[in-house]
Scaffold this motif. Structure first.
Motif, PDB file in Angstrom:
ATOM      1  N   UNK A 114       2.268  -6.633  19.933  1.00  0.00           N
ATOM      2  CA  UNK A 114       3.332  -7.215  19.114  1.00  0.00           C
ATOM      3  C   UNK A 114       4.554  -6.302  19.072  1.00  0.00           C
ATOM      4  N   UNK A 127       7.576 -15.883  14.411  1.00  0.00           N
ATOM      5  CA  UNK A 127       6.955 -15.267  13.242  1.00  0.00           C
ATOM      6  C   UNK A 127       7.545 -15.753  11.938  1.00  0.00           C
ATOM      7  N   UNK A 130       5.571 -18.866  11.489  1.00  0.00           N
ATOM      8  CA  UNK A 130       4.193 -18.540  11.095  1.00  0.00           C
ATOM      9  C   UNK A 130       4.123 -18.064   9.650  1.00  0.00           C
ATOM     10  N   UNK A 131       5.115 -17.223   9.252  1.00  0.00           N
ATOM     11  CA  UNK A 131       5.127 -16.717   7.877  1.00  0.00           C
ATOM     12  C   UNK A 131       5.262 -17.855   6.884  1.00  0.00           C
ATOM     13  N   UNK A 134       1.996 -19.612   6.628  1.00  0.00           N
ATOM     14  CA  UNK A 134       1.004 -18.826   5.901  1.00  0.00           C
ATOM     15  C   UNK A 134       1.268 -18.877   4.402  1.00  0.00           C
ATOM     16  N   UNK A 138      -1.121 -20.514   1.371  1.00  0.00           N
ATOM     17  CA  UNK A 138      -1.502 -19.805   0.151  1.00  0.00           C
ATOM     18  C   UNK A 138      -1.167 -20.642  -1.077  1.00  0.00           C
ATOM     19  N   UNK A 166       2.948 -11.240 -12.747  1.00  0.00           N
ATOM     20  CA  UNK A 166       2.753 -10.713 -11.385  1.00  0.00           C
ATOM     21  C   UNK A 166       3.950 -11.028 -10.482  1.00  0.00           C
ATOM     22  N   UNK A 170       6.731  -8.542 -11.893  1.00  0.00           N
ATOM     23  CA  UNK A 170       6.187  -7.617 -10.897  1.00  0.00           C
ATOM     24  C   UNK A 170       5.620  -6.349 -11.516  1.00  0.00           C
ATOM     25  N   UNK A 173      -0.621  -4.187 -10.845  1.00  0.00           N
ATOM     26  CA  UNK A 173      -1.864  -4.917 -11.131  1.00  0.00           C
ATOM     27  C   UNK A 173      -2.805  -4.105 -12.026  1.00  0.00           C
TER      28      UNK A 173
ATOM     29  N   UNK B  24      -6.309 -12.332  -3.898  1.00  0.00           N
ATOM     30  CA  UNK B  24      -5.904 -11.963  -5.253  1.00  0.00           C
ATOM     31  C   UNK B  24      -5.077 -10.680  -5.266  1.00  0.00           C
ATOM     32  N   UNK B  25      -5.260  -9.805  -4.279  1.00  0.00           N
ATOM     33  CA  UNK B  25      -4.485  -8.560  -4.293  1.00  0.00           C
ATOM     34  C   UNK B  25      -3.279  -8.594  -3.350  1.00  0.00           C
ATOM     35  N   UNK B  26      -3.024  -9.737  -2.695  1.00  0.00           N
ATOM     36  CA  UNK B  26      -1.871  -9.822  -1.793  1.00  0.00           C
ATOM     37  C   UNK B  26      -0.547  -9.505  -2.526  1.00  0.00           C
ATOM     38  N   UNK B  27      -0.312 -10.082  -3.732  1.00  0.00           N
ATOM     39  CA  UNK B  27       0.949  -9.750  -4.420  1.00  0.00           C
ATOM     40  C   UNK B  27       1.067  -8.257  -4.729  1.00  0.00           C
ATOM     41  N   UNK B  28      -0.051  -7.644  -5.170  1.00  0.00           N
ATOM     42  CA  UNK B  28      -0.028  -6.219  -5.469  1.00  0.00           C
ATOM     43  C   UNK B  28       0.219  -5.409  -4.196  1.00  0.00           C
ATOM     44  N   UNK B  30       1.836  -6.398  -1.566  1.00  0.00           N
ATOM     45  CA  UNK B  30       3.246  -6.570  -1.211  1.00  0.00           C
ATOM     46  C   UNK B  30       4.126  -5.671  -2.071  1.00  0.00           C
ATOM     47  N   UNK B  31       3.814  -5.615  -3.363  1.00  0.00           N
ATOM     48  CA  UNK B  31       4.601  -4.783  -4.282  1.00  0.00           C
ATOM     49  C   UNK B  31       4.528  -3.314  -3.876  1.00  0.00           C
ATOM     50  N   UNK B  35       8.000  -2.671  -2.216  1.00  0.00           N
ATOM     51  CA  UNK B  35       8.883  -2.205  -3.294  1.00  0.00           C
ATOM     52  C   UNK B  35       8.680  -0.730  -3.620  1.00  0.00           C
ATOM     53  N   UNK B  43      10.140  -9.133   5.004  1.00  0.00           N
ATOM     54  CA  UNK B  43       9.972 -10.010   6.172  1.00  0.00           C
ATOM     55  C   UNK B  43       8.799  -9.525   7.030  1.00  0.00           C
ATOM     56  N   UNK B  46       5.559 -10.389   5.399  1.00  0.00           N
ATOM     57  CA  UNK B  46       5.242 -11.811   5.563  1.00  0.00           C
ATOM     58  C   UNK B  46       4.713 -12.086   6.972  1.00  0.00           C
ATOM     59  N   UNK B  47       5.337 -11.428   7.967  1.00  0.00           N
ATOM     60  CA  UNK B  47       4.887 -11.610   9.348  1.00  0.00           C
ATOM     61  C   UNK B  47       3.468 -11.114   9.553  1.00  0.00           C
ATOM     62  N   UNK B  49       1.192 -10.839   7.226  1.00  0.00           N
ATOM     63  CA  UNK B  49       0.309 -11.755   6.511  1.00  0.00           C
ATOM     64  C   UNK B  49       0.061 -13.007   7.352  1.00  0.00           C
ATOM     65  N   UNK B  50       1.133 -13.489   8.007  1.00  0.00           N
ATOM     66  CA  UNK B  50       1.007 -14.676   8.855  1.00  0.00           C
ATOM     67  C   UNK B  50       0.039 -14.413   9.999  1.00  0.00           C
TER      68      UNK B  50
END
Lengths: 193, 56
Positions: A114, A127, A130-131, A134, A138, A166, A170, A173, B24-28, B30-31, B35, B43, B46-47, B49-50
């Motif tokens: 890639x 992509x 695809x994103x 995806x 979800x 969340x 933000x 967790x 369930x932990x995908x948002x965390x 990503x953060x 961030x 981006x 997201x790619x 994850x895709x």
């Protein structure tokens, strides 16, 4: 003096107690890792219970129940629990490495490919598409999970509150999860019958 | 702290919070990745994850 009573061995069981070696454990889970694209659990169940007969169906269900209750990936917990049951720590390591070896190699290989082509405009557009797909998948899953909450306003409020904390605020967790778990349990227990 | 140690700490913590499905932990994730540590852009995440979904 009478002989001590013999324990009766049920036919078809225990005559050959499963006794996999460390290599057997590695090999079994290696095959599962190769086959199990996008969902390893059914393959693991088939290998452990039906093909190699390391556990009876009831034992497997029991082990999976324990592993779902513990934190961490369910299937990871299963490999470690099963490996350590037969061969201690080295068994656990063998199972985990066996399961991970092929997927890790494949993902790293695909990642390297890639990186070579990531900057081509066509690849980049692919992509983006695809994103989006995806993300939509979800969302669809979330909608399906949430739909039984219809007609329970308090449960919907808890879900909305979680989303706010969340996705919008933000918050980490680590902080959000205990708050939401305790708060939502108390609210639903107090006000909903 | 070097990046490897940071990765271990961040993902170890997520693993402890992971009850049930990995989604369930995908948002965390990503953060943390985007961030907090700026390991990649939103981006790129997201790619990634895709691509994970594409294996399904």
């Amino acid at each position: 003096m009478p002989d001590p009573p013999r324990t009766v061995i049920p036919r078809g069981m225990s005559e050959a107690r499963p006794d996999p070696t460390v290599f057997d454990l590695f090999a079994g889970f290696f095959v599962v890792g190769v086959c199990g694209f996008g969902g390893v659990l059914p393959w693991a169940q088939r290998m452990i219970v039906e093909q190699r007969k390391w556990l009876t169906p009831a034992e497997f269900t029991e082990m999976l129940g324990l592993c779902q209750f513990l934190p961490g990936g369910n299937i990871m917990n299963v490999t470690i629990a099963l490996g350590s049951r037969f061969r201690g720590i080295s068994g656990a390591v063998a199972c985990l490495l066996g399961l991970m070896a092929a997927p890790v190699a494949i993902v790293i290989g695909l990642g390297a490919v890639y990186d070579q082509y990531a900057n081509l405009p066509a690849v980049r557009r692919m992509f983006v598409a695809l994103s989006s797909a995806a993300a939509a998948l979800l969302l669809a899953t979330a909608w399906k999970i949430a739909s039984p909450l219809r007609g329970r306003p308090l449960a919907v409020a808890v879900a909305a509150c979680t989303f706010l904390v969340i996705a919008v605020l933000r918050l980490p967790l680590v902080a959000a999860m205990p708050m939401l778990a305790v708060g939502s349990t108390l609210v639903l227990w107090r006000f909903e019958r | 702290m070097n990046t490897l140690a940071q990765l271990a700490v961040v993902y170890g913590q997520m693993s402890l919070l992971l009850f049930g499905g990995a989604n369930a932990v995908i948002p965390e994730m990503q953060r943390q990745v985007v961030d907090v540590h700026h390991w990649m852009s939103a981006q790129e995440f997201a790619g990634l994850f895709a691509r994970r979904r594409a294996r399904t």
